[in-house]
Design a protein around this motif. Structure first.
Motif, PDB file in Angstrom:
ATOM      1  N   THR A 278     -15.174 -14.239  -8.805  1.00 48.83           N
ATOM      2  CA  THR A 278     -15.118 -15.682  -9.015  1.00 48.83           C
ATOM      3  C   THR A 278     -15.609 -16.444  -7.786  1.00 48.83           C
ATOM      4  OG1 THR A 278     -12.794 -15.721  -8.311  1.00 48.83           O
ATOM      5  CG2 THR A 278     -13.221 -15.520 -10.660  1.00 48.83           C
TER       6      THR A 278
ATOM      7  N   ASN B 184      -6.935 -16.161  -5.072  1.00 43.21           N
ATOM      8  CA  ASN B 184      -8.219 -16.383  -5.727  1.00 43.21           C
ATOM      9  C   ASN B 184      -8.816 -17.724  -5.303  1.00 43.21           C
ATOM     10  OD1 ASN B 184      -9.831 -17.660  -8.019  1.00 43.21           O
ATOM     11  ND2 ASN B 184      -9.721 -15.560  -8.745  1.00 43.21           N
ATOM     12  N   THR B 185      -8.003 -18.767  -5.263  1.00 42.84           N
ATOM     13  CA  THR B 185      -8.481 -20.107  -4.906  1.00 42.84           C
ATOM     14  C   THR B 185      -8.964 -20.168  -3.469  1.00 42.84           C
ATOM     15  OG1 THR B 185      -6.988 -21.142  -6.498  1.00 42.84           O
ATOM     16  CG2 THR B 185      -7.822 -22.538  -4.732  1.00 42.84           C
TER      17      THR B 185
ATOM     18  N   LEU C 165      -4.269 -10.633  -1.560  1.00 42.94           N
ATOM     19  CA  LEU C 165      -5.724 -10.592  -1.566  1.00 42.94           C
ATOM     20  C   LEU C 165      -6.255  -9.321  -0.910  1.00 42.94           C
ATOM     21  CD1 LEU C 165      -8.398 -12.058  -2.199  1.00 42.94           C
ATOM     22  CD2 LEU C 165      -8.212 -13.159   0.036  1.00 42.94           C
TER      23      LEU C 165
ATOM     24  N   CYS D 116      -6.701  -7.844  -7.320  1.00 44.88           N
ATOM     25  CA  CYS D 116      -6.780  -9.236  -6.876  1.00 44.88           C
ATOM     26  C   CYS D 116      -8.053  -9.473  -6.071  1.00 44.88           C
ATOM     27  CB  CYS D 116      -5.553  -9.580  -6.036  1.00 44.88           C
ATOM     28  SG  CYS D 116      -5.430 -11.322  -5.584  1.00 44.88           S
TER      29      CYS D 116
ATOM     30  N   SER E 268     -11.136 -11.795  -7.465  1.00 42.66           N
ATOM     31  CA  SER E 268     -11.339 -12.979  -6.634  1.00 42.66           C
ATOM     32  C   SER E 268     -12.746 -13.011  -6.056  1.00 42.66           C
ATOM     33  CB  SER E 268     -10.299 -13.025  -5.510  1.00 42.66           C
ATOM     34  OG  SER E 268      -8.991 -13.095  -6.022  1.00 42.66           O
TER      35      SER E 268
ATOM     36  N   ARG F 253     -12.386 -18.215  -3.151  1.00 43.63           N
ATOM     37  CA  ARG F 253     -13.525 -18.875  -3.781  1.00 43.63           C
ATOM     38  C   ARG F 253     -13.855 -20.203  -3.089  1.00 43.63           C
ATOM     39  NH1 ARG F 253     -10.295 -20.585  -9.065  1.00 43.63           N
ATOM     40  NH2 ARG F 253     -10.162 -22.841  -8.782  1.00 43.63           N
TER      41      ARG F 253
ATOM     42  N   MET G   1      -3.137 -16.279  -7.904  1.00 39.39           N
ATOM     43  CA  MET G   1      -4.102 -17.342  -8.171  1.00 39.39           C
ATOM     44  C   MET G   1      -4.410 -18.138  -6.910  1.00 39.39           C
ATOM     45  SD  MET G   1      -3.292 -18.741 -12.008  1.00 39.39           S
ATOM     46  CE  MET G   1      -1.553 -19.085 -11.752  1.00 39.39           C
TER      47      MET G   1
ATOM     48  N   ALA H 269     -10.440 -14.835 -15.530  1.00 41.69           N
ATOM     49  CA  ALA H 269      -9.925 -14.275 -14.282  1.00 41.69           C
ATOM     50  C   ALA H 269      -8.530 -14.799 -13.987  1.00 41.69           C
ATOM     51  CB  ALA H 269     -10.870 -14.616 -13.128  1.00 41.69           C
ATOM     52  N   ASN H 270      -8.315 -16.098 -14.170  1.00 45.83           N
ATOM     53  CA  ASN H 270      -7.000 -16.675 -13.895  1.00 45.83           C
ATOM     54  C   ASN H 270      -5.933 -16.146 -14.850  1.00 45.83           C
ATOM     55  OD1 ASN H 270      -7.707 -18.221 -11.669  1.00 45.83           O
ATOM     56  ND2 ASN H 270      -8.250 -20.002 -12.889  1.00 45.83           N
TER      57      ASN H 270
ATOM     58  N   LEU I 125      -5.006 -12.571 -13.920  1.00 49.12           N
ATOM     59  CA  LEU I 125      -4.128 -12.473 -12.763  1.00 49.12           C
ATOM     60  C   LEU I 125      -2.690 -12.827 -13.129  1.00 49.12           C
ATOM     61  CD1 LEU I 125      -6.377 -14.023  -9.961  1.00 49.12           C
ATOM     62  CD2 LEU I 125      -5.791 -11.626 -10.278  1.00 49.12           C
TER      63      LEU I 125
END
Length: 550
Positions: free
Chosen positions: A353, A490-491, A340, A346, A350, A494, A487, A471-472, A475
């Motif tokens: 999103t 990203n999770t 990240l 990334c 991220s 967000r 991912m 986006a997913n 990645l």
């Protein structure tokens, strides 16, 4: 020989695709192996072509994570040689032929679909529980004698904060102990924490139990796709994945509709009692219908049994992991953070999103007060205000699936495909978000007919899905073997944004009003429209200049 080994060598591409669907990096064993199993010392006898020397002597020595330089062909010879040596080793434990009933891929279709339906049901329930009590928020604030607008938003969004951290622990636990024990444990704890929320006597107690509900409620989101990948071949997986995806898409929007009527009839606590009853039913269904599906764990148990029966201590599963439990946790927790903050790609994807997801929960936390004050809706029907988001998200799901695949397949046929082509379908989503926010905000401010702002939120729901899904997939294509960590990063970002940013939403509307308040959100969303355009033009160059290593 105590075991029969069969099967064709898995390609690197197959391993990566399955690992992404299962929610872990491809250096962790999956149903068909792991990329890390291909690692060899430089003095080994594997083929060392010029292409392989350019790549290095193993995945951990890739030149760069983002450059996406390793091709299937570059390791195909090594993979074949590796698999051939394993096939001839009598100490390797594998399935007993192509019809081995222990292999979840050979289960009967009723057994497979029983598993899929129960997992899909749980995946629908836990996101539904994130927002089902939203219409009862004013009642909770009154009962707990609180007027703090920050707490009003946080007690809803803290559930999503649990989504950020729970799966980081749940995923590696499933890779050590199997999916089934994790499902059962999370189901039971989720029920206990839901009961705790239902009987809470204060705001602090309620918020703590909501957070723990979110941590455990993330289990089907983290494991569901992998369960389907365990039992359904890739070419027949589309329908099962579509059924499973209904939960994350519609659950948060259907919840308040049910909660609105239930709160009016029985009070806010019954939202949690209903979730307890339904989740208890699903937990019983899990115990009856579900069996272990994760091949590495099934084969590890088989190897352990054969070692005991034969006395041959050299027997090992073909999918045995080279990672210790400690390394699994490092992969799940440390690697996403490094990606990240160490990768521009990334981080910015991220961030995009995260802002979109935060807007979703701003709407979740304010819809009840907006429609009660502006349209005098009662608690019984205020949940219907969420229908626009749900319909828009559903339409977005269908559009992305149809046109996203068409765009990618077209470039693959032309021979010029690159990961950035995944972002083409994100472009319209970027425009729908600010349009929907302006539409919703000023129609509420002007007291137009109630259907007008709901239509506006439909645009927001559509834009949201058209942002998340590309986006997913982008990645996954960029980070290949480390796609799951990307991912996960990203999770986490967000979910943090969705939990924290909405805390100031009530104050923002109080100061700016609904028109200018939502316009502020719209202006920020509009400022982020160029992101997919910039990545389409410069993404490949950014990847080639990247120095990110793990």
């Amino acid at each position: 020989m105590p075991s029969v080994v069969y099967g064709t060598p898995a390609t690197r591409k197959e391993i990566i695709e399955l690992a992404a669907e299962e929610g872990h990096d491809a250096d962790i064993p999956t149903n068909i192996g792991a990329i890390s199993n291909l690692e060899k010392d430089s003095s080994s006898t594997r083929c060392e072509s010029a292409a392989e020397k350019e790549v290095g002597v193993g995945v951990r020595k890739e030149k760069d994570l983002e450059k996406n330089e390793l091709s299937v062909e570059s390791l195909s010879t090594a993979e074949t040689n590796e698999d051939t040596s394993e096939l001839s080793d009598p100490n390797i434990v594998w399935w007993d032929g192509p019809t081995d009933p222990q292999n979840p891929m050979n289960w009967s279709w009723p057994k497979k679909w029983g598993t899929i339906m129960i997992v899909s049901a749980i995946t629908f329930l836990t996101p539904l529980a994130s927002s089902s009590f939203a219409p009862g928020i004013p009642d909770i604030m009154k009962e707990f004698h609180s007027t703090n607008s920050l707490l009003e938003g946080f007690m809803l969004s803290v559930y999503v904060l649990g989504f950020a951290f729970g799966p980081l622990i749940i995923a590696p636990m499933s890779e050590i102990y199997g999916r089934l024990p994790v499902y059962h444990t999370c189901n039971v704890l989720f029920i206990i924490f839901t009961v705790g929320a239902a009987v809470s006597t204060g705001m602090s107690m309620f918020i703590v139990f909501r957070f723990l509900m979110g941590c455990l409620g993330g289990a089907p989101l983290a494991l569901g796709g992998g369960t389907i990948a365990d039992i359904i071949p890739r070419e027949k997986r589309g329908t099962a994945m579509a059924v499973w995806m209904i939960g994350p898409t519609l659950g948060p929007c259907v919840g308040p509709i049910i909660g609105g009527f239930l709160t009016q009839a029985k009070g806010w606590r019954w939202n949690f009692w209903l979730v307890t009853i339904v989740s208890g039913t699903f937990a019983i269904g899990c115990a009856i219908l579900m069996r272990e599906t994760y091949a590495p764990v099934i084969l590890a148990r088989k190897a352990k049994r054969l070692r005991k029966e034969t006395g041959n201590l050299n027997l090992i599963s073909k999918l045995q992991s080279k990672l210790s439990p400690k390394d699994l946790f490092l992969v799940s927790i440390v690697r996403p953070s490094k990606m990240l903050f160490g990768s521009a790609i990334c981080f910015f994807i991220s961030l995009y999103t995260a802002v979109t997801y935060a807007y979703l929960y701003i709407l979740f936390t304010t819809f009840t007060s907006v429609y009660e004050t502006q349209y005098n809706w009662s608690g019984q029907i205020v949940g219907l205000s969420f229908t626009g988001l749900g319909l828009g998200a559903t339409i977005g799901q269908f559009i992305f699936t149809s046109y996203g695949n068409q765009i990618v397949n077209k470039h693959i046929e032309k021979g010029d495909y690159k990961p950035e082509h995944r972002l083409i379908v994100m472009i319209p989503g970027g425009f729908f978000m600010p349009i929907g926010l302006f539409w919703y905000g000023w129609s509420v401010q002007a007291h137009t007919h109630w259907i007008v702002p709901i239509l506006g939120t439909g645009f927001v729901g559509f834009g949201m899905l058209m942002t998340f899904m590309p986006a997913n997939t982008y990645l996954v294509d960029v980070f290949t073997i480390h796609a799951a960590s990307a991912m996960a990063a990203n999770t986490v970002l967000r979910s943090l944004a969705a939990a924290l940013i909405p805390l100031s939403s009530q104050r923002m509307y109080a100061v700016l009003g609904y028109g200018w308040g939502n316009s502020l959100l719209g202006f920020v969303s509009a400022a982020m429209i160029p992101i997919p355009f910039l990545f389409l033009k410069y993404g490949e160059g950014i990847r080639k200049r990247s120095t990110l290593k793990l």
